[in-house]
Design an enzyme around this catalytic site. Structure first.
Site, short mmCIF file in Angstrom:
data_model
loop_
_atom_site.label_atom_id
_atom_site.label_comp_id
_atom_site.label_asym_id
_atom_site.label_seq_id
_atom_site.Cartn_x
_atom_site.Cartn_y
_atom_site.Cartn_z
N LYS A 91 0.88 -1.18 0.00
CA LYS A 91 0.00 0.00 0.00
C LYS A 91 0.91 1.23 0.00
O LYS A 91 1.93 1.24 0.70
CB LYS A 91 -0.85 -0.04 1.29
CG LYS A 91 -1.88 1.01 1.40
CD LYS A 91 -3.16 0.63 0.71
CE LYS A 91 -4.09 1.82 0.61
NZ LYS A 91 -5.22 1.59 -0.28
N ILE A 92 0.50 2.24 -0.75
CA ILE A 92 1.28 3.49 -0.77
C ILE A 92 1.14 4.17 0.59
O ILE A 92 0.05 4.25 1.14
CB ILE A 92 0.74 4.44 -1.87
CG1 ILE A 92 0.70 3.74 -3.23
CG2 ILE A 92 1.47 5.76 -1.88
CD1 ILE A 92 1.93 3.84 -4.06
N HIS A 100 12.42 -3.69 -1.99
CA HIS A 100 11.70 -3.97 -3.24
C HIS A 100 12.44 -5.07 -4.02
O HIS A 100 13.66 -5.03 -4.11
CB HIS A 100 11.60 -2.68 -4.07
CG HIS A 100 10.80 -2.87 -5.32
ND1 HIS A 100 9.42 -2.97 -5.31
CD2 HIS A 100 11.18 -3.03 -6.61
CE1 HIS A 100 8.99 -3.16 -6.55
NE2 HIS A 100 10.04 -3.21 -7.36
C1 GAR Z 1 9.36 -9.15 -0.48
O1 GAR Z 1 9.97 -9.88 -1.50
C2 GAR Z 1 9.44 -7.66 -0.78
O2 GAR Z 1 10.56 -7.30 -1.54
C3 GAR Z 1 8.18 -7.44 -1.58
O3 GAR Z 1 7.22 -8.25 -0.96
C4 GAR Z 1 7.86 -9.42 -0.44
C5 GAR Z 1 7.34 -9.64 0.97
O4 GAR Z 1 7.74 -10.87 1.45
N1 GAR Z 1 7.81 -6.06 -1.57
C6 GAR Z 1 7.28 -5.42 -2.60
O5 GAR Z 1 7.00 -5.97 -3.65
C7 GAR Z 1 6.98 -3.95 -2.36
N2 GAR Z 1 6.94 -3.22 -3.56
P1 GAR Z 1 7.59 -11.20 3.00
O6 GAR Z 1 6.17 -10.82 3.39
O7 GAR Z 1 7.82 -12.69 3.10
O8 GAR Z 1 8.62 -10.39 3.75
#
Ligand code: GAR
Length: 187
Positions: free
Chosen positions: A89-90, A107
């Site tokens: 979410k932003i 990211h």
């Molecule tokens: C992670 O890979 C993170 O880089 C990505 O969500 C995943 C969360 O994994 N974030 C994004 O895409 C944000 N733009 P997790 O819940 O197992 O930590």
């Protein structure tokens, strides 16, 4: 050592949250996680907050009033630093302005390339040679802001969305703690 009171925002599995909790228990790690905020009722990651006895708060970000709810909660726990870890979410500018240069995000791409969603599929489609992850400061634009740490690996011909995700997340578990150490060693 006085640790920086930190809140982690999550929406999903929470594997980065778990990793940060474990790191923050190390004597010389600069932050302590005092609060977890989540915006998805089915978010598995909140179980790590429960397991490690960290206060947690659900916020329904569909409603505008959630901005004030979040700010109130951050104040209640005296939070001075925020880590976004899979928070989909932003962040509203009201919160960004209050926590200027105090919010960081991870990211799953080599920013500024592949901002937004579906990074792995897009990376494969474009036949990139390398991919990885980036930890950066959060500003008012999506996946923008100063880069703190970037880590990469070479893509193999048999890599898939699943294998890229697996490899990227394993890199994230090194990149995020390293970025946090870097942020606080510069102060
Ligand atoms: C992670 O890979 C993170 O880089 C990505 O969500 C995943 C969360 O994994 N974030 C994004 O895409 C944000 N733009 P997790 O819940 O197992 O930590």
């Amino acid at each position: 050592m006085v640790k920086v009171k930190t809140c982690v925002f999550i929406s999903g599995r929470g594997s980065n949250l778990k990793n940060l909790i474990l790191c923050s228990r190390e004597k010389n790690f600069p932050i302590k996680i005092n609060l977890v905020i989540y915006n998805n009722k089915n978010c598995e990651g909140v179980n790590f907050a429960k397991k490690y006895m960290i206060p947690f708060k659900f916020v329904n970000t569909k409603f505008k009033k959630s901005e004030n709810e979040i700010l109130k909660e951050l104040k209640k726990y005296n939070i001075s630093f925020i880590c976004l870890a899979g928070y989909m979410k932003i962040i509203p500018s009201k919160i960004i302005n209050k926590y200027k240069n105090k919010i960081i995000n991870i990211h799953p791409s080599l920013l500024p390339k592949y901002k937004g969603l579906d990074t792995f599929a897009r990376v494969l489609k474009n036949k990139e040679k390398k991919t990885g992850c980036t930890v950066h400061y959060v500003n008012n634009k999506l996946d923008d802001g100063g880069i703190i740490v970037k880590k990469s690996f070479f893509i193999k011909s048999n890599d898939s969305v699943i294998s890229l995700k697996y490899k990227t997340q394993n890199l994230e578990y090194r990149a995020y703690p390293e970025a946090i150490i870097k942020v606080f060693s510069n102060i």
